[in-house]
Motif scaffolding. Structure first.
Motif, PDB file in Angstrom:
ATOM      1  N   UNK A 113      28.444  36.582  10.135  1.00  0.00           N
ATOM      2  CA  UNK A 113      28.569  35.905  11.492  1.00  0.00           C
ATOM      3  C   UNK A 113      27.116  35.727  11.936  1.00  0.00           C
ATOM      4  N   UNK A 114      26.002  36.532  11.576  1.00  0.00           N
ATOM      5  CA  UNK A 114      24.675  36.201  12.185  1.00  0.00           C
ATOM      6  C   UNK A 114      24.094  34.876  11.089  1.00  0.00           C
ATOM      7  N   UNK A 115      24.486  35.040   9.851  1.00  0.00           N
ATOM      8  CA  UNK A 115      24.020  33.686   9.178  1.00  0.00           C
ATOM      9  C   UNK A 115      24.386  32.569   9.262  1.00  0.00           C
TER      10      UNK A 115
ATOM     11  N   UNK B  19      18.353  39.637  11.982  1.00  0.00           N
ATOM     12  CA  UNK B  19      18.430  40.981  12.420  1.00  0.00           C
ATOM     13  C   UNK B  19      19.224  41.980  11.500  1.00  0.00           C
ATOM     14  N   UNK B  20      19.144  42.149  10.550  1.00  0.00           N
ATOM     15  CA  UNK B  20      20.127  42.962   9.755  1.00  0.00           C
ATOM     16  C   UNK B  20      19.272  44.061   9.126  1.00  0.00           C
ATOM     17  N   UNK B  21      19.247  45.163   9.473  1.00  0.00           N
ATOM     18  CA  UNK B  21      20.238  45.640  10.422  1.00  0.00           C
ATOM     19  C   UNK B  21      19.955  45.564  11.716  1.00  0.00           C
TER      20      UNK B  21
ATOM     21  N   UNK C  20      21.181  45.782  17.453  1.00  0.00           N
ATOM     22  CA  UNK C  20      21.486  45.930  15.669  1.00  0.00           C
ATOM     23  C   UNK C  20      22.682  44.799  15.639  1.00  0.00           C
ATOM     24  N   UNK C  21      23.020  44.724  13.935  1.00  0.00           N
ATOM     25  CA  UNK C  21      23.898  43.783  13.707  1.00  0.00           C
ATOM     26  C   UNK C  21      25.123  43.892  14.411  1.00  0.00           C
TER      27      UNK C  21
ATOM     28  N   UNK D 134      29.168  40.829  17.479  1.00  0.00           N
ATOM     29  CA  UNK D 134      30.326  40.592  18.607  1.00  0.00           C
ATOM     30  C   UNK D 134      29.937  39.527  19.576  1.00  0.00           C
ATOM     31  N   UNK D 135      28.770  39.543  20.185  1.00  0.00           N
ATOM     32  CA  UNK D 135      28.238  38.613  21.086  1.00  0.00           C
ATOM     33  C   UNK D 135      28.490  37.198  20.480  1.00  0.00           C
TER      34      UNK D 135
END
Length: 332
Positions: free
Chosen positions: A55-57, A99-101, A107-108, A113-114
């Motif tokens: 999701x972050x990527x 930002x992993x972790x 944190x991730x 979730x956001x």
């Protein structure tokens, strides 16, 4: 008992530095910023029903350019280092990695979730951030939603006027129109009323201040007259949501009042809120949230429990927990 003595019992030592809290924040930030082998940080240990790191990527902005006076995060959000100078001073002009972790703020699990809430929105993304501080989640989810072509409405509630000033500056710096940003000066609560909120000098310096509920009229008057506190309106969730039929994300981080707020607003939440992202401040709060939300059919999609320091008289929360919930009534 003298009135000021009663006030001293009611109000924590507001004018003193919060040494213990600052130490815990430093420990958290150290964990986030250190380079560790994959999986060795406690912030890697979350439970999720979706791929949080993917999701972050997926939302990471490409071809970012540094800003000379601000930090640029992985979404392209501009952050003024003055919001947390002890950690961010001197990092102007930098571009933060994914930002992993974790990074200095979250944190991730919380980031994922956001962003998941952003992906579930249609047409317009509406976020409410209770305890918005500098507007972290308003800005981050708003920028991510805008990149997906969504209109945005950013709503924050904050008790500290210094933090409100930061939030207004941040939303402007990140290109949001005034018409799309609503920031209430008050305290989010299950009911209307008045609460005391510690007054700090300089404004915006402390990020862990807690409101004081259920003070008497006399105690409120004494606290305001002494300069220790401001008396602020308690804003019910119904007042904050207003006539809006659906809130895509409600972010709740109100320094230990999470369980009480959820318990007092369950019907409203189930009727109007699609996703909940809650910062938890104790294992007891986490258990209460499980009991309340599961009992009315909400689905837990991601969680990382609060991280504790043990071995002393009582466990101490060193890093707040995260819970992300989906409302199947609005998101089957």
């Amino acid at each position: 008992m003298h009135p000021l003595s009663r006030l001293a019992l009611l109000i924590p030592p507001i004018r003193r530095l919060h040494d213990a809290r600052d130490q815990l924040l430093e420990e958290r930030d150290s964990l986030a910023l250190q380079t560790r082998p994959l999986g060795s940080s406690p912030l890697h240990h979350y439970n999720a029903c979706f791929d949080a790191e993917a999701m972050l990527h997926r939302h990471a902005a490409r071809d970012l350019r540094p800003h000379p006076n601000r930090i640029t995060n992985f979404l392209g959000v501009l952050v003024d280092p003055k919001v947390l100078p002890a950690i961010l001073a001197g990092r102007e002009g930098s571009i933060e990695p994914i930002p992993i972790p974790a990074n200095w703020h979250a944190d991730v699990a919380e980031w994922a979730m956001a962003l998941r809430a952003v992906e579930q929105a249609q047409g317009r993304f509406i976020v409410i951030e209770l305890g918005c501080g500098w507007g972290c989640w308003m800005n981050n989810t708003g920028v991510a939603a805008r990149r997906l072509g969504l209109a945005v409405t950013l709503i924050g509630v904050e008790g500290d006027p210094g933090h409100i000033a930061y939030a207004r500056e941040a939303t402007a710096a990140n290109g949001f129109d005034l018409a799309d940003v609503i920031i209430h000066h008050g305290i989010a609560a299950a009911r209307s009323g008045r609460a005391l909120f510690p007054r700090q000098t300089p404004g915006g310096a402390d990020w862990g201040l807690e409101p004081i509920f259920d003070a008497t009229v006399e105690q409120i008057d004494e606290a305001v007259r002494s300069g220790a506190c401001d008396a602020l309106p308690m804003l019910s969730l119904a007042e904050i949501i207003g006539a809006r039929e659906r809130i895509d994300l409600l972010h709740v981080d109100i320094q230990g009042g999470e369980a009480a707020l959820i318990a007092g607003t369950l019907d409203m939440l189930t009727e109007r809120v699609a996703m909940l992202l809650i910062g938890t401040h104790s294992r007891q709060i986490e258990g209460e949230l499980f009991e309340r939300l599961l009992s009315v059919g909400w689905i837990l999609e991601i969680e990382r429990p609060a991280i504790l320091s043990v071995g002393s008289a009582a466990p101490v929360v060193t890093i707040d927990g995260v819970q992300g919930w989906r409302n199947p009534a609005l998101l089957p």
